[in-house]
Design a protein around this motif. Structure first.
Motif, PDB file in Angstrom:
ATOM      1  N   LEU A 184      51.697  35.909  -8.480  1.00  0.00           N
ATOM      2  CA  LEU A 184      52.905  36.164  -7.520  1.00  0.00           C
ATOM      3  C   LEU A 184      52.254  37.258  -6.335  1.00  0.00           C
ATOM      4  O   LEU A 184      52.266  37.020  -5.288  1.00  0.00           O
ATOM      5  N   VAL A 185      51.486  38.055  -6.982  1.00  0.00           N
ATOM      6  CA  VAL A 185      50.760  39.292  -6.073  1.00  0.00           C
ATOM      7  C   VAL A 185      49.878  38.572  -5.072  1.00  0.00           C
ATOM      8  O   VAL A 185      49.832  38.838  -4.012  1.00  0.00           O
ATOM      9  N   GLY A 186      49.199  37.676  -5.736  1.00  0.00           N
ATOM     10  CA  GLY A 186      48.068  36.822  -4.862  1.00  0.00           C
ATOM     11  C   GLY A 186      48.774  36.110  -3.862  1.00  0.00           C
ATOM     12  O   GLY A 186      48.320  36.040  -2.543  1.00  0.00           O
ATOM     13  N   VAL A 187      49.897  35.506  -3.972  1.00  0.00           N
ATOM     14  CA  VAL A 187      50.693  34.760  -2.814  1.00  0.00           C
ATOM     15  C   VAL A 187      50.936  35.746  -1.909  1.00  0.00           C
ATOM     16  O   VAL A 187      50.936  35.365  -0.782  1.00  0.00           O
ATOM     17  N   VAL A 188      51.728  36.794  -2.161  1.00  0.00           N
ATOM     18  CA  VAL A 188      52.065  37.730  -1.185  1.00  0.00           C
ATOM     19  C   VAL A 188      50.800  38.440  -0.472  1.00  0.00           C
ATOM     20  O   VAL A 188      50.696  38.441   0.802  1.00  0.00           O
ATOM     21  N   LEU A 189      49.783  38.538  -0.894  1.00  0.00           N
ATOM     22  CA  LEU A 189      48.364  39.013  -0.348  1.00  0.00           C
ATOM     23  C   LEU A 189      48.015  37.928   0.501  1.00  0.00           C
ATOM     24  O   LEU A 189      47.422  38.545   1.707  1.00  0.00           O
ATOM     25  N   ALA A 190      47.804  36.693   0.073  1.00  0.00           N
ATOM     26  CA  ALA A 190      47.379  35.759   0.864  1.00  0.00           C
ATOM     27  C   ALA A 190      48.303  35.610   2.315  1.00  0.00           C
ATOM     28  O   ALA A 190      47.568  35.312   3.201  1.00  0.00           O
ATOM     29  N   GLU A 191      49.373  35.581   1.818  1.00  0.00           N
ATOM     30  CA  GLU A 191      50.466  35.397   3.148  1.00  0.00           C
ATOM     31  C   GLU A 191      50.415  36.500   3.985  1.00  0.00           C
ATOM     32  O   GLU A 191      50.236  36.286   5.248  1.00  0.00           O
ATOM     33  N   ARG A 192      50.188  37.806   3.488  1.00  0.00           N
ATOM     34  CA  ARG A 192      49.857  38.875   4.534  1.00  0.00           C
ATOM     35  C   ARG A 192      48.602  38.500   5.161  1.00  0.00           C
ATOM     36  O   ARG A 192      48.468  39.277   6.556  1.00  0.00           O
ATOM     37  N   ALA A 193      47.842  37.969   4.981  1.00  0.00           N
ATOM     38  CA  ALA A 193      46.522  37.849   5.387  1.00  0.00           C
ATOM     39  C   ALA A 193      46.535  36.751   6.627  1.00  0.00           C
ATOM     40  O   ALA A 193      45.511  36.503   7.300  1.00  0.00           O
ATOM     41  N   ARG A 194      47.626  36.086   6.777  1.00  0.00           N
ATOM     42  CA  ARG A 194      47.654  35.176   7.845  1.00  0.00           C
ATOM     43  C   ARG A 194      47.446  35.741   9.253  1.00  0.00           C
ATOM     44  O   ARG A 194      47.926  36.759   9.369  1.00  0.00           O
ATOM     45  N   PRO A 195      46.792  35.286  10.273  1.00  0.00           N
ATOM     46  CA  PRO A 195      46.393  35.671  11.371  1.00  0.00           C
ATOM     47  C   PRO A 195      47.631  36.188  12.135  1.00  0.00           C
ATOM     48  O   PRO A 195      47.857  37.025  12.875  1.00  0.00           O
ATOM     49  N   ALA A 196      48.823  35.325  12.196  1.00  0.00           N
ATOM     50  CA  ALA A 196      49.755  35.435  12.635  1.00  0.00           C
ATOM     51  C   ALA A 196      50.557  36.853  12.352  1.00  0.00           C
ATOM     52  O   ALA A 196      51.450  37.396  13.057  1.00  0.00           O
ATOM     53  N   ARG A 197      50.334  37.251  11.207  1.00  0.00           N
ATOM     54  CA  ARG A 197      50.545  38.563  10.789  1.00  0.00           C
ATOM     55  C   ARG A 197      49.949  39.897  11.224  1.00  0.00           C
ATOM     56  O   ARG A 197      49.989  40.900  10.593  1.00  0.00           O
ATOM     57  N   GLN A 198      48.856  39.675  11.827  1.00  0.00           N
ATOM     58  CA  GLN A 198      47.623  40.386  11.899  1.00  0.00           C
ATOM     59  C   GLN A 198      47.345  40.747  13.443  1.00  0.00           C
ATOM     60  O   GLN A 198      46.272  41.159  13.910  1.00  0.00           O
ATOM     61  N   GLY A 199      48.537  40.413  14.338  1.00  0.00           N
ATOM     62  CA  GLY A 199      48.259  40.561  15.635  1.00  0.00           C
ATOM     63  C   GLY A 199      47.822  42.021  16.137  1.00  0.00           C
ATOM     64  O   GLY A 199      46.799  41.966  16.916  1.00  0.00           O
ATOM     65  N   ARG A 200      48.090  42.918  15.632  1.00  0.00           N
ATOM     66  CA  ARG A 200      48.037  44.423  16.128  1.00  0.00           C
ATOM     67  C   ARG A 200      46.505  44.643  15.956  1.00  0.00           C
ATOM     68  O   ARG A 200      45.744  44.853  16.780  1.00  0.00           O
ATOM     69  N   VAL A 201      45.909  44.450  14.745  1.00  0.00           N
ATOM     70  CA  VAL A 201      44.716  44.436  14.481  1.00  0.00           C
ATOM     71  C   VAL A 201      43.810  43.806  15.227  1.00  0.00           C
ATOM     72  O   VAL A 201      42.683  44.038  15.662  1.00  0.00           O
ATOM     73  N   LEU A 202      44.015  42.494  15.457  1.00  0.00           N
ATOM     74  CA  LEU A 202      43.175  41.586  16.141  1.00  0.00           C
ATOM     75  C   LEU A 202      43.090  42.018  17.412  1.00  0.00           C
ATOM     76  O   LEU A 202      42.144  42.068  18.157  1.00  0.00           O
ATOM     77  N   ASP A 203      44.228  42.383  18.095  1.00  0.00           N
ATOM     78  CA  ASP A 203      44.251  42.910  19.445  1.00  0.00           C
ATOM     79  C   ASP A 203      43.231  44.010  19.693  1.00  0.00           C
ATOM     80  O   ASP A 203      42.489  44.384  20.630  1.00  0.00           O
ATOM     81  N   ARG A 204      43.341  45.033  18.812  1.00  0.00           N
ATOM     82  CA  ARG A 204      42.714  46.223  18.457  1.00  0.00           C
ATOM     83  C   ARG A 204      41.246  45.938  18.798  1.00  0.00           C
ATOM     84  O   ARG A 204      40.665  46.360  19.595  1.00  0.00           O
ATOM     85  N   LEU A 205      40.747  45.270  17.865  1.00  0.00           N
ATOM     86  CA  LEU A 205      39.422  44.649  17.382  1.00  0.00           C
ATOM     87  C   LEU A 205      39.005  43.694  19.145  1.00  0.00           C
ATOM     88  O   LEU A 205      37.841  44.239  19.400  1.00  0.00           O
ATOM     89  N   LEU A 206      39.759  43.163  19.640  1.00  0.00           N
ATOM     90  CA  LEU A 206      39.426  42.342  20.589  1.00  0.00           C
ATOM     91  C   LEU A 206      39.417  43.180  21.981  1.00  0.00           C
ATOM     92  O   LEU A 206      38.233  43.066  22.555  1.00  0.00           O
ATOM     93  N   GLY A 207      40.204  44.169  21.838  1.00  0.00           N
ATOM     94  CA  GLY A 207      40.216  44.839  23.137  1.00  0.00           C
ATOM     95  C   GLY A 207      39.012  45.937  23.090  1.00  0.00           C
ATOM     96  O   GLY A 207      38.423  46.122  24.134  1.00  0.00           O
ATOM     97  N   ALA A 208      38.792  46.474  21.804  1.00  0.00           N
ATOM     98  CA  ALA A 208      37.318  47.324  21.658  1.00  0.00           C
ATOM     99  C   ALA A 208      36.274  46.533  22.264  1.00  0.00           C
ATOM    100  O   ALA A 208      35.413  46.967  22.647  1.00  0.00           O
ATOM    101  N   ALA A 209      36.261  45.204  21.813  1.00  0.00           N
ATOM    102  CA  ALA A 209      35.085  44.552  22.065  1.00  0.00           C
ATOM    103  C   ALA A 209      34.773  44.146  23.594  1.00  0.00           C
ATOM    104  O   ALA A 209      33.507  44.072  23.882  1.00  0.00           O
TER     105      ALA A 209
END
Ligand code: ADP
Ligand code: 5GP
Length: 211
Positions: A184-209
């Motif tokens: 059950l913990v694994g399901v939640v961790l996997a769902e958290r890893a979807r790109p749709a939930r990681q917009g801020r981090v991805l924007d930051r990384l791409l902005g920096a790049a």
């Protein structure tokens, strides 16, 4: 101790269903201890509190008139009658959590889960199943909160829940407790890893790049 996780920017609505006594509350308590910031949707029910259950913490314990009025006015995100009692998920706290990007768990039956599939299509659904029906009966009896007649009725209705399993995103067999907890913990961790939930981090990384 809870894992230190990078915050996500879109919360997860996780529906957890399964026959009574299969171990949903046990697994949810463990999950909330491991993963930070997981809210729990407190349902309204017309059933009586079990020993140790607290109004406003485990459930909102309400009378039939109040439950019917809330159902009629649209105050519930979903509602259903389960084991002769009314149950419903108050709409506002779930909608507020979603709007604020917070995650929330819903412990609801298969009828309610089917309603949530329509009203909140982005929700994810987990069905907890027992390794076999004898184990389920033993757990219901071991909990010691139900009469023989209630246990028999809940066993008769277990099949209705289990038949809905193919409609769920995940099915977790709660045989060995530690294994089911980890899944059950694994399901939640996997769902958290979807790109749709990681917009801020991805924007930051791409902005920096870009610089
Ligand atoms: P639910 O919330 O699905 O109705 P509970 O979490 O109350 O079920 O669990 C029912 C009973 O089974 C409790 O006494 C609980 O301690 C026990 N239980 C839960 N999971 C396991 C497991 N994997 N092995 C043995 N007993 C379990
Ligand atoms: P219990 O009475 O054992 O706490 O719960 C009985 C069943 O009702 C369980 O299957 C549980 O998931 C379900 N249930 C609890 N709250 C709700 C709710 O708000 N809506 C629906 N549809 N089912 C619920």
């Amino acid at each position: 101790m809870a894992l230190e996780l990078t915050p996500i920017d879109r919360g997860l609505v996780l529906v957890i269903s399964g026959p009574s006594g299969v171990g949903k509350s046990t697994l949810i308590a463990h999950l909330r201890g491991e993963v930070p910031d997981l809210g729990f949707s407190i349902s309204s029910t017309t059933r009586a509190p079990r020993p140790g259950e607290r109004d406003g913490v485990d459930y909102h314990f309400v009378d039939e008139a109040r439950w019917a009025a809330d159902a009629a006015s649209g105050a519930f995100l979903e509602h259903a009658r389960v084991y002769d009692h009314g149950y419903g998920t108050p709409r506002a706290p779930v909608e507020e959590a979603v709007a604020a990007g917070r995650s929330v768990l819903l412990d609801i039956d298969a009828q309610g889960a089917a309603q949530v599939r329509h009203t909140l299509p982005e929700a994810r659904h987990v069905m907890i199943v027992p390794p076999d029906l004898e184990t389920l009966r033993a757990r219901l009896l071991s909990r010691g909160t139900e009469s023989e007649a209630t246990v028999a009725r809940r066993m008769a209705l277990a099949r209705e829940q289990l038949e809905a399993a193919p409609a769920y995103d995940y099915v977790i067999v709660n045989g060995n407790l530690a294994a089911a907890e980890a899944q059950l913990v694994g399901v939640v961790l996997a769902e958290r890893a979807r790109p749709a939930r990681q917009g801020r981090v991805l924007d930051r990384l791409l902005g920096a790049a870009d610089r």
